[in-house]
Design an enzyme around this catalytic site. Structure first.
Site, PDB file in Angstrom:
ATOM      1  N   HIS A   1      -3.664   1.160 -10.909  1.00  0.00           N
ATOM      2  CA  HIS A   1      -3.869   2.444 -11.579  1.00  0.00           C
ATOM      3  C   HIS A   1      -3.618   2.289 -13.076  1.00  0.00           C
ATOM      4  CE1 HIS A   1       0.301   2.163 -10.261  1.00  0.00           C
ATOM      5  NE2 HIS A   1       0.633   2.899 -11.302  1.00  0.00           N
TER       6      HIS A   1
ATOM      7  N   HIS B   1      -2.498   4.364 -16.432  1.00  0.00           N
ATOM      8  CA  HIS B   1      -1.876   5.581 -16.965  1.00  0.00           C
ATOM      9  C   HIS B   1      -2.608   5.988 -18.252  1.00  0.00           C
ATOM     10  CE1 HIS B   1       2.001   5.408 -14.634  1.00  0.00           C
ATOM     11  NE2 HIS B   1       1.653   4.134 -14.532  1.00  0.00           N
TER      12      HIS B   1
HETATM   13  P1  AMP Z   1       3.733   2.770 -11.777  1.00  0.00           P
HETATM   14  O1  AMP Z   1       5.204   2.718 -12.081  1.00  0.00           O
HETATM   15  O2  AMP Z   1       2.893   2.231 -12.888  1.00  0.00           O
HETATM   16  O3  AMP Z   1       3.441   2.137 -10.432  1.00  0.00           O
HETATM   17  O4  AMP Z   1       3.349   4.306 -11.698  1.00  0.00           O
HETATM   18  C1  AMP Z   1       3.285   5.031 -10.528  1.00  0.00           C
HETATM   19  C2  AMP Z   1       3.130   6.470 -10.935  1.00  0.00           C
HETATM   20  O5  AMP Z   1       2.720   7.217  -9.803  1.00  0.00           O
HETATM   21  C3  AMP Z   1       4.418   7.115 -11.461  1.00  0.00           C
HETATM   22  O6  AMP Z   1       4.216   7.537 -12.807  1.00  0.00           O
HETATM   23  C4  AMP Z   1       4.644   8.287 -10.517  1.00  0.00           C
HETATM   24  O7  AMP Z   1       5.127   9.435 -11.169  1.00  0.00           O
HETATM   25  C5  AMP Z   1       3.258   8.503  -9.932  1.00  0.00           C
HETATM   26  N1  AMP Z   1       3.234   9.121  -8.614  1.00  0.00           N
HETATM   27  C6  AMP Z   1       3.968   8.778  -7.540  1.00  0.00           C
HETATM   28  N2  AMP Z   1       3.677   9.576  -6.497  1.00  0.00           N
HETATM   29  C7  AMP Z   1       2.714  10.428  -6.921  1.00  0.00           C
HETATM   30  C8  AMP Z   1       1.987  11.503  -6.305  1.00  0.00           C
HETATM   31  N3  AMP Z   1       2.188  11.861  -5.032  1.00  0.00           N
HETATM   32  N4  AMP Z   1       1.074  12.156  -7.055  1.00  0.00           N
HETATM   33  C9  AMP Z   1       0.855  11.804  -8.346  1.00  0.00           C
HETATM   34  N5  AMP Z   1       1.522  10.817  -8.968  1.00  0.00           N
HETATM   35  C10 AMP Z   1       2.435  10.130  -8.278  1.00  0.00           C
END
Ligand code: AMP
Length: 133
Positions: A98, A100
């Site tokens: 993903h 950001h």
């Molecule tokens: P990363 O640390 O780059 O893996 O980012 C994962 C992101 O996913 C974090 O910023 C979380 O806040 C986000 N996240 C986790 N669960 C959900 C969810 N159910 N809906 C939207 N975002 C989420």
């Protein structure tokens, strides 16, 4: 076990969806750095950036760019951070590719997103040699 993003893609858990096509979806991050913080998520579950085909990555970057433009227009963002946490050592929590896209305002107090270090004498040249492509 399915990642939380696979559950979102499959519609098993809710999300605020901004965009969808065959290769990716874009949703709002549930815990935003700033409101409007978006995630562009591959439909296929590639654990990291390193695992994904270049065609998917380049398509996802195009969607990230469109979201950047939208954040500048609709939220009056002054800038954005566009970032990928790549593997757990980098802070990646969800093992599913993903990007950001974080809207930023002048003086929003969220800087620095990346703390800065420095090289000792001669080290930059050593690292430069190690990393030359
Ligand atoms: P990363 O640390 O780059 O893996 O980012 C994962 C992101 O996913 C974090 O910023 C979380 O806040 C986000 N996240 C986790 N669960 C959900 C969810 N159910 N809906 C939207 N975002 C989420």
């Amino acid at each position: 076990m399915a990642t939380i993003f696979e559950m979102i893609i499959n519609g098993d858990i809710p999300s605020t969806k901004l965009y969808e096509d065959d290769l990716c979806i874009a949703i709002l991050d549930i815990n935003p750095v700033n409101k409007g913080h978006a995630l562009v998520i591959s439909k296929e579950c590639y654990p990291t950036f390193t695992d994904a085909p270049i065609e998917t990555l380049s398509h996802m970057m195009e969607i990230a760019r469109r979201i950047d433009q939208k954040q500048r227009e609709a939220l009056k963002a002054d800038g954005t951070n566009i970032m990928i946490n790549n593997s757990p050592a980098s802070g990646q929590e969800v093992p599913h590719l993903h990007i950001h896209v974080i809207p930023r305002k002048e003086g929003d107090g969220k800087t620095p997103v990346m703390p800065k270090g420095k090289y000792e004498d001669g080290e930059a040249a050593e690292y430069g040699e190690l990393l030359k492509l």
